[in-house]
Design an enzyme around this catalytic site. Structure first.
Site, mmCIF file in Angstrom:
data_model
loop_
_atom_site.group_PDB
_atom_site.id
_atom_site.type_symbol
_atom_site.label_atom_id
_atom_site.label_comp_id
_atom_site.label_asym_id
_atom_site.label_seq_id
_atom_site.Cartn_x
_atom_site.Cartn_y
_atom_site.Cartn_z
ATOM 1 N N THR A 339 -5.735 -0.031 -4.588
ATOM 2 C CA THR A 339 -5.022 -0.156 -3.532
ATOM 3 C C THR A 339 -5.198 1.246 -2.774
ATOM 4 O O THR A 339 -5.083 2.410 -3.387
ATOM 5 C CB THR A 339 -3.697 -0.422 -2.751
ATOM 6 O OG1 THR A 339 -3.416 -1.351 -3.066
ATOM 7 C CG2 THR A 339 -3.036 -0.185 -1.482
ATOM 8 N N GLY A 421 0.854 1.065 -3.605
ATOM 9 C CA GLY A 421 2.122 1.098 -5.040
ATOM 10 C C GLY A 421 2.451 -0.072 -5.631
ATOM 11 O O GLY A 421 3.849 -1.266 -5.716
ATOM 12 N N GLY A 422 0.958 -1.338 -5.212
ATOM 13 C CA GLY A 422 1.584 -2.384 -6.085
ATOM 14 C C GLY A 422 2.981 -3.015 -5.218
ATOM 15 O O GLY A 422 3.550 -3.307 -4.122
#
Length: 526
Positions: A339, A421-422
């Site tokens: 991301t 950061g998922g």
């Protein structure tokens, strides 16, 4: 540590800064911007110099990142944003692509208990381009072609491979070698080693066509080229699936704590997870309540988050407004790479926080050669359980970890936050949220040690509380973790899994921005 951008009072009515920006540039417009790669900041600087505002800066930066950071984002991925036009209300932009109409759910269930982590069956319709267009329509000053021009120049002329990209290539080297598109882009044909400069003429052509007519990506020549390429790669997506895509522009979910209103995106995005724990972050300095609520919110999200278009979603449960509890799950694959977040706020109060993603590093592990697009694997987040809210179905959107957040006050202050950061994005952001509007040292705030919780997605076999060294209240957090079915581990130092936060802020008459020191990023007031 990347320095925070200097705090700069916004210009007086004549347009001249009362305190000059760095260098005293006459093109100063007053936009604070943060992003995880310097090329994004330079793209933002160029469009602000041409008269752009925060919307323009964020979009130019986002487009540049699709060229410089193909392991983390692409025009072949998805986008979620919270935007606030000056003097207006915040809006959520959810450009999340759906599964193919022809997806063979029975075959996927026969092949295993869970979705594959990569490959053509995990590619859903790319939403980024429609997301860019929606954000531009809500407040950009310049045409989309002008906002994409810095990215086109990067793709045509080449951009040096960053340390983060180099690590990502080595970390997924077998997958890169296995895909002809990725290997041609990322590996030297003679030595087989990672290249040092990315040159992407096919992507440059695609971006140029998007700038000229973004709709062609979904219902035109570009769409048919992409559909043909997807078919050649084994994907069930068709031109009709691309034509069916629409970005959703809607009212965000909000929570007011004190005099600060927090806005986050609704399902299928995990915005409710952030809002469920934001109050604990603000009211409990020890962090114990935040950890406790984060664990509850994590379990609720894993059980309840899905696409409202395919069935009802228990929003109260996601927001922890019920007493229901849920069993733990292993969390799915580790979304390495994952991301990028871009944040921008300008002197007028325009604010943008956007996140675009390919999910895992290099997404599905496929680059479509005709368009130069890395294709995401957001479909790997679907559930094969027909009773789960995130169940895969034709036209369904997968649940999303993306969690952009906007903070506003009645006095006109605004802060745009986003992070890599998922699945941990909600509690990563919650640990900085209480101080983000008041901190005199934004870079120092982002550098503070943090904790996260997770399992497979942070490389652990069991649910774990992972602490960076020096995390405040570590002893109390460790004791609390024991009652939450979490084992405890500590990293050797600052760690990528603790997230890469980007912040841009207007507080009073002063702009500021900061980029997380865990990444390759940069912040500036331009």
């Amino acid at each position: 540590m990347p320095p925070a951008a200097p705090a700069v009072p916004h210009p007086d009515p004549a347009g001249t800064p009362s305190t000059p920006a760095t260098g005293g540039s006459p093109e100063f417009r007053g936009v604070a911007v943060a992003a995880p790669h310097p090329a994004a900041i330079e793209a933002a600087r160029a469009v602000v110099a041409a008269g752009g505002n925060a919307f323009d800066a964020a979009l130019a930066a986002a487009a540049a990142l699709t060229v410089a950071y193909p392991h983390q984002c692409s025009a072949g991925g998805d986008l979620v944003a919270i935007v606030r036009p000056a003097g207006g209300d915040a809006q959520a932009v959810l450009s999340i692509g759906a599964a193919a109409a022809a997806v063979d759910v029975d075959a996927l269930r026969a092949a295993g208990e869970r979705m594959p982590f990569g490959g053509p069956q995990t590619v859903t319709v790319p939403g980024v381009v429609a997301g860019w267009a929606s954000i531009a329509a809500l407040g950009a000053s310049l045409p989309l072609a002008a906002l994409l021009e810095p990215a086109v120049t990067l793709a045509d002329g080449g951009v040096p491979v960053s340390p983060g990209l180099h690590r990502a290539i080595l970390g997924r080297l077998d997958g890169v070698r296995a895909d002809p598109g990725l290997s041609a882009l990322l590996l030297d044909p003679e030595t087989g080693e990672p290249v040092t400069v990315l040159v992407q003429p096919a992507l440059a052509r695609t971006l140029r066509q998007i700038g000229a007519n973004w709709r062609s990506f979904y219902r035109g020549h570009l769409a048919h080229r992409l559909a043909d390429g997807l078919a050649a790669l084994g994907s069930p997506l068709t031109a009709a699936d691309l034509a069916a895509h629409r970005a959703e522009v809607t009212t965000p979910l909000t929570s007011t704590i004190g005099d600060v209103t927090w806005s986050a995106a609704p399902p299928p995005v995990q915005g409710p997870t952030f809002l469920a724990i934001a109050g604990s972050a603000v009211t409990d300095a020890s962090g114990i309540a935040l950890l406790t609520d984060a664990r509850r919110a994590q379990l609720a999200r894993d059980a309840l988050l899905g696409d409202p278009r395919t069935g009802p979603i228990d929003l109260d449960g996601l927001l922890l407004r019920t007493g229901e509890s849920f069993a733990g799950a292993d969390g799915g694959p580790k979304p390495a790479g994952d991301t990028v977040a871009v944040t921008a706020v300008d002197v007028d109060g325009n604010a943008v926080t956007l996140i675009q993603s390919v999910f895992q590093s290099f997404g599905s592990g496929l680059l479509e050669p005709g368009t130069g697009l890395v294709l995401h694997n957001r479909g790997s987040s679907f559930s094969l359980d027909p009773a789960h809210p995130a169940r895969i179905a034709p036209g369904a959107r997968p649940p999303h970890t993306l969690c952009p957040t906007l903070a506003t006050t009645p006095h006109g202050d605004v802060a745009a936050l986003g992070c890599q950061g998922g699945r941990s994005q909600a509690w990563i952001l919650a640990q900085v949220a209480p101080a983000v509007l008041d901190a005199t040292d934004l870079a120092g705030l982002l550098a503070r040690p943090r904790w996260i919780i997770g399992a497979r997605e942070i490389g652990r076999e069991v649910p774990t509380l992972l602490l960076e060294p020096g995390t405040p209240g570590a002893d109390a957090l460790t004791r609390t973790a024991e009652g939450l079915d979490l084992v405890v581990d500590t990293t050797a130092g600052p760690h990528d899994d603790a997230g890469h936060i980007q912040v841009a802020r207007l507080a009073g008459d002063t702009l500021a921005a900061a980029s997380d020191p865990r990444a390759d990023g940069l912040a500036a007031v331009v």
